[in-house]
Design an enzyme around this catalytic site. Structure first.
Site, mmCIF file in Angstrom:
data_model
loop_
_atom_site.group_PDB
_atom_site.id
_atom_site.type_symbol
_atom_site.label_atom_id
_atom_site.label_comp_id
_atom_site.label_asym_id
_atom_site.label_seq_id
_atom_site.Cartn_x
_atom_site.Cartn_y
_atom_site.Cartn_z
ATOM 1 C CG HIS A 155 6.550 2.379 6.039
ATOM 2 N ND1 HIS A 155 6.911 3.655 6.228
ATOM 3 C CD2 HIS A 155 6.121 2.005 7.116
ATOM 4 C CE1 HIS A 155 6.519 3.920 7.757
ATOM 5 N NE2 HIS A 155 6.257 3.021 8.134
ATOM 6 C CB SER A 285 3.507 -2.562 -24.395
ATOM 7 O OG SER A 285 4.840 -2.501 -25.198
#
Length: 484
Positions: A155, A285
């Site tokens: 999870h 970026s």
């Protein structure tokens, strides 16, 4: 009418391998049509039709189109509004002795569908070979990190430890299933063969004066000359479009595997545990100069989603083929089939590139383990206390209280997990304090993960890659370079 330009898809011009791009190029398509016309003529001559040897020779000498012939075909297609007849005419111009017998008794699907089956089979072979290389690269990575403990996640929450290598075997197992499925699809492919306009072979029965045996032999001969072991026993004008479903299903499955694998890598990059290759001059970026975005894995996910969706196209196309055929499949398939193979090819190239440059950060992994392991070790501590003569319930309560105090430090104050320091400071645990380092050794929490890696590689991966076809592919694999 569809121009031969429609056979070239945008993906092939820039990103796919040269082999896959060439397979779905106009040059290969029309070259294959000519080979099929030649095979038909050879078989018809062998069975007694009056086809001169010169016709066969001229066809054999002109199987590849020149630039001038492409121009002739384009003019003819514009005039005739029929791509196959345009190429029959163009072929006849360079093989005049055969002009009267090219395509004899056949329907357009004799060349279009049989050629597609050839391309599907060859495309699957190319993907199988590339996938073998990807499996080889990830298997080496799994072997290298077979015993490096890492925090497991269920999870996406911290769970019991695994190893970096064991996690890699989970990816590898799915890739092996994809390899199996691609091989099954390829090896199951048949040939449309020589079936006529609605699949009844009526035109060929007329050519051979009602001789059913010769018509059946013609089908077998052309199938064998085209390199297939069998032809589909019955067809309509086309081979069943359900075959496209069977072929694109394992490609879609490969897309699902690639997406899961690349997603795991993206999450690991965020955790700074494992990163994909990143060149020294690469920019992550335009604004944030420090960033190392996992752009290769993101590209894999992006293309894999497209690959998975294309299978739906094949399902829908197959479902709406009325009776012996409709033409609403044609334009769709000319885009869908090449795109599926070109996309799968690019996904595999990018996966290989990633697998050959993965960077692992053991100290980051160890630090994350150190943050979580104290909680996971509480059961071991309790058992050690009991072995030293303590009471199990009392030890459980002591650990419970200290664990909650440590959790408060982590969650509410943003501090490090100090559970072990609290255990060491509590006199109750004096009898086992000398054992704490051993109780917290990460390698004691990974179970049989290293042995599982060893056995999986030995019993599943290496035997799969020992296949002669795949062994040669791996040996010739080289490094995968991305165009951009």
């Amino acid at each position: 009418m569809e121009s031969f330009d429609t056979y070239q898809t945008p993906l092939s011009s820039r990103y796919a391998s040269k082999e896959m791009a060439h397979l779905f190029s106009p040059a290969m398509r029309f070259h294959t049509w000519r080979k099929l016309w030649l095979n038909l003529a050879i078989a018809e001559k062998e069975l007694g039709l009056p086809i001169p040897a010169e016709a066969i020779e001229q066809m054999q000498a002109n199987l590849h189109l020149t630039a001038e012939q492409f121009e002739v075909a384009a003019v003819e297609e514009k005039k005739r509004r029929h791509d196959v007849m345009a190429h029959v005419h163009t072929f006849g111009q360079v093989a005049p002795a055969a002009a009267g017998i090219i395509h004899l008794g056949a329907t357009s699907c004799y060349v279009t569908d049989n050629a597609d089956l050839i391309f599907l089979r060859e495309g699957l072979t190319l993907l199988i070979q590339k996938l073998a290389v990807v499996i080889d690269r990830f298997s080496k990575f799994a072997e290298q990190y077979r015993a490096l403990p890492a925090l497991g996640f269920t999870h996406f929450q911290p769970a019991q430890l695994t190893t970096v290598g064991k996690r890699t075997t989970l990816w590898l197992q799915e890739l092996l299933w994809d390899l199996r499925n691609l091989k099954r699809a390829r090896d199951d492919l048949g040939f449309r063969g020589v079936k006529g306009t609605t699949g009844t072979q009526a035109s060929f029965l007329a050519l051979f004066d009602g001789d059913h045996d010769k018509v059946e032999e013609l089908d077998r001969l052309v199938t064998r000359l085209s390199g297939f072991g069998y032809a589909y026993p019955v067809t309509s004008q086309t081979y069943s479009r359900k075959i496209d479903i069977d072929v694109l299903a394992p490609l879609a499955g490969l897309g699902a595997t690639a997406h899961k694998l690349a997603t795991d890598l993206r999450l690991l990059a965020n955790l700074k545990e494992v990163e994909e290759p990143f060149e020294s001059t690469q920019i992550g970026s335009s604004a944030m100069a420090y960033k190392r975005n996992p752009m290769r894995s993101e590209r894999i996910c992006s293309l894999a989603r497209h690959l998975m969706v294309l299978h739906q196209n094949a399902l829908m196309t197959s479902s709406v083929q009325w009776f012996e055929r409709t033409l609403d499949d044609s334009a769709n398939r000319r885009i869908t089939l090449p795109e599926a193979f070109l996309t799968a090819d690019i996904v595999l190239t990018t996966l290989q590139n990633v697998s050959e440059g993965l960077v692992v950060y053991p100290k980051v992994i160890a630090r994350r383990i150190a943050q979580e392991l104290p909680f996971m070790a509480t059961e071991n501590i309790i058992m050690a206390v009991v072995k030293a003569g303590g009471d199990r319930q009392e030890a459980h309560e002591k650990i419970r209280v200290l664990s909650h105090e440590a959790a408060h430090q982590v969650k509410h104050l943003g501090l490090e997990n100090d559970l072990i320091e609290r255990v060491k400071a509590d006199p109750y645990f004096d009898p086992i304090k000398g054992q704490l380092d051993a109780l917290l050794e990460p390698s004691t929490f990974i179970g049989r993960a290293p042995e599982q890696v060893d056995r999986f590689l030995a019993e599943w991966v290496r035997p799969a890659l020992a296949d002669e076809e795949l062994k040669l592919s791996v040996e010739k694999g080289g490094k995968a370079e991305l165009n951009v």
